[in-house]
Write an enzyme that holds these catalytic residues in place. Structure first.
Site, PDB file in Angstrom:
ATOM      1  N   GLY A   5       5.740  46.497  33.650  1.00 22.48           N
ATOM      2  CA  GLY A   5       5.205  45.940  34.983  1.00 22.48           C
ATOM      3  C   GLY A   5       5.758  46.512  36.173  1.00 22.48           C
TER       4      GLY A   5
ATOM      5  N   GLY B 151       7.906  43.984  27.958  1.00 24.08           N
ATOM      6  CA  GLY B 151       7.695  45.467  27.374  1.00 24.08           C
ATOM      7  C   GLY B 151       6.640  46.127  27.545  1.00 24.08           C
TER       8      GLY B 151
ATOM      9  CE  LYS C 169       6.818  50.781  28.872  1.00 27.07           C
ATOM     10  NZ  LYS C 169       7.378  49.902  27.764  1.00 27.07           N
TER      11      LYS C 169
ATOM     12  CG  ASP D 256      10.056  52.156  30.927  1.00 27.30           C
ATOM     13  OD1 ASP D 256      10.500  52.826  29.855  1.00 27.30           O
ATOM     14  OD2 ASP D 256       9.781  50.944  30.551  1.00 27.30           O
TER      15      ASP D 256
END
Ligand code: C5P
Length: 291
Positions: free
Chosen positions: A101, A98, A13, A136
């Site tokens: 992953g 960032g 992302k 995330d």
């Protein structure tokens, strides 16, 4: 049923917007973000086994210190079963970069194991397990584009155009305990009120596919340029070539330019050849492969 074997992509992302509103009492920060998956992906292969095994092509990430292991244990506990299965992870997404992953791998493991174990959980139930694994991870259960508030785990799905070319540049150097260190380096002057994110979310840019990285914003940009060794040379070399200004993703050090194209990718890759930076031309993707 015969031997099941599942192959799942775990898409990276980027954050099209990332604002921090302030610090919370639980040690986390209240954020306001827009996330989008791109087609740079790790690959998970899941098959039945008598015990839990996590194997990774990066040997440092095999076994019980991979977040995929935690995902399997948390999902099995939620379903009231024993965690059994063999999960192979092929890493393509740079780690601690960032790009989410590890979080993407955890989310893909939840989707795959939900299927392998016949748990029949909804995406909403998977997201509640995902929230215990990292801020995330809930977004990456479905991917696509979404706004995130709270820790980043309170999600609202958004319409976005797939297939937009995005240039990713991951400088070679990272720092230890990256995410907490980057959050800790923020000062109240870095905080904002979420208006940037709301403005982007309320505009038609994402749905129309007219979004450019010039419109994107990341709270960590200032701190990143101060903290990551060597990032500023890589950033400036990219900015001098790319048509659209770079924007940091997550807590860095990856930054992206969009839209981009192959010619721009080749020029940036050539300029950064000796820097150790990784350069990828990816596309926004909204297709999370169902299993
Ligand atoms: O949720 P995750 O495990 O990815 O967070 C790692 C660390 O990043 C947290 O322990 C916290 O220090 C910091 N963080 C934060 N606010 C957020 C997300 C992460 O302070 N919204």
């Amino acid at each position: 049923m015969g031997t099941e074997f599942l192959r799942l992509p775990a898409y990276a992302k980027i954050n099209l917007s990332l604002e921090v509103l302030g610090k919370r009492d639980d040690g986390y920060h209240e954020i306001c973000t827009i996330m989008q998956t791109v087609d740079l992906a790790d690959e998970l292969m899941i098959s039945p086994a008598n015990q839990l095994e996590v194997l990774c092509d990066d040997p440092d990430l095999s076994g019980d210190h991979n977040i995929v292991w935690d995902a399997a244990v948390a999902l099995a506990a939620y379903g009231g079963i024993e965690p059994k299965g063999r999960i192979r992870v092929n890493k393509r997404i740079p780690t601690a970069a960032g790009l989410g992953g590890g979080s993407a791998d955890a989310a893909a493991a939840l989707r795959g194991l939900n299927h392998l174990w016949h748990l029949g959980l909804t995406n909403e139930q998977l997201r509640s397990v995902a929230a215990s694994l990292g801020s995330d991870v809930p977004f990456l259960v479905e991917g696509g584009a979404a706004s995130g508030t709270g820790r980043g785990d309170v999600l609202k799905q958004m319409t976005s155009r797939g297939g937009l070319p995005v240039l990713l540049v991951t400088p070679a150097e990272s720092i230890s305990k990256k995410t907490p260190t980057m959050y800790a380096s923020l000062t109240p002057r870095d905080y904002s009120d979420g208006m940037h994110t709301h403005g982007l979310a309320g505009s038609n840019e994402l749905a129309a596919g007219t979004i450019t990285s010039d419109l994107c914003h990341n709270v960590f940009a200032r701190a990143a340029l101060e903290i990551y060794p060597g990032i500023s040379d890589v950033w400036q070399a990219t900015a001098a070539i790319a048509e659209h200004a770079p924007c940091l993703s997550g807590a860095g050090p990856t930054f992206f330019c969009m839209p981009s194209d192959e010619e721009e990718h080749d020029k940036v890759a050539e300029a950064l050849r000796d820097s150790g930076a990784k350069v990828f031309l990816t596309r926004t993707t909204n297709a999370m492969q169902a299993v």
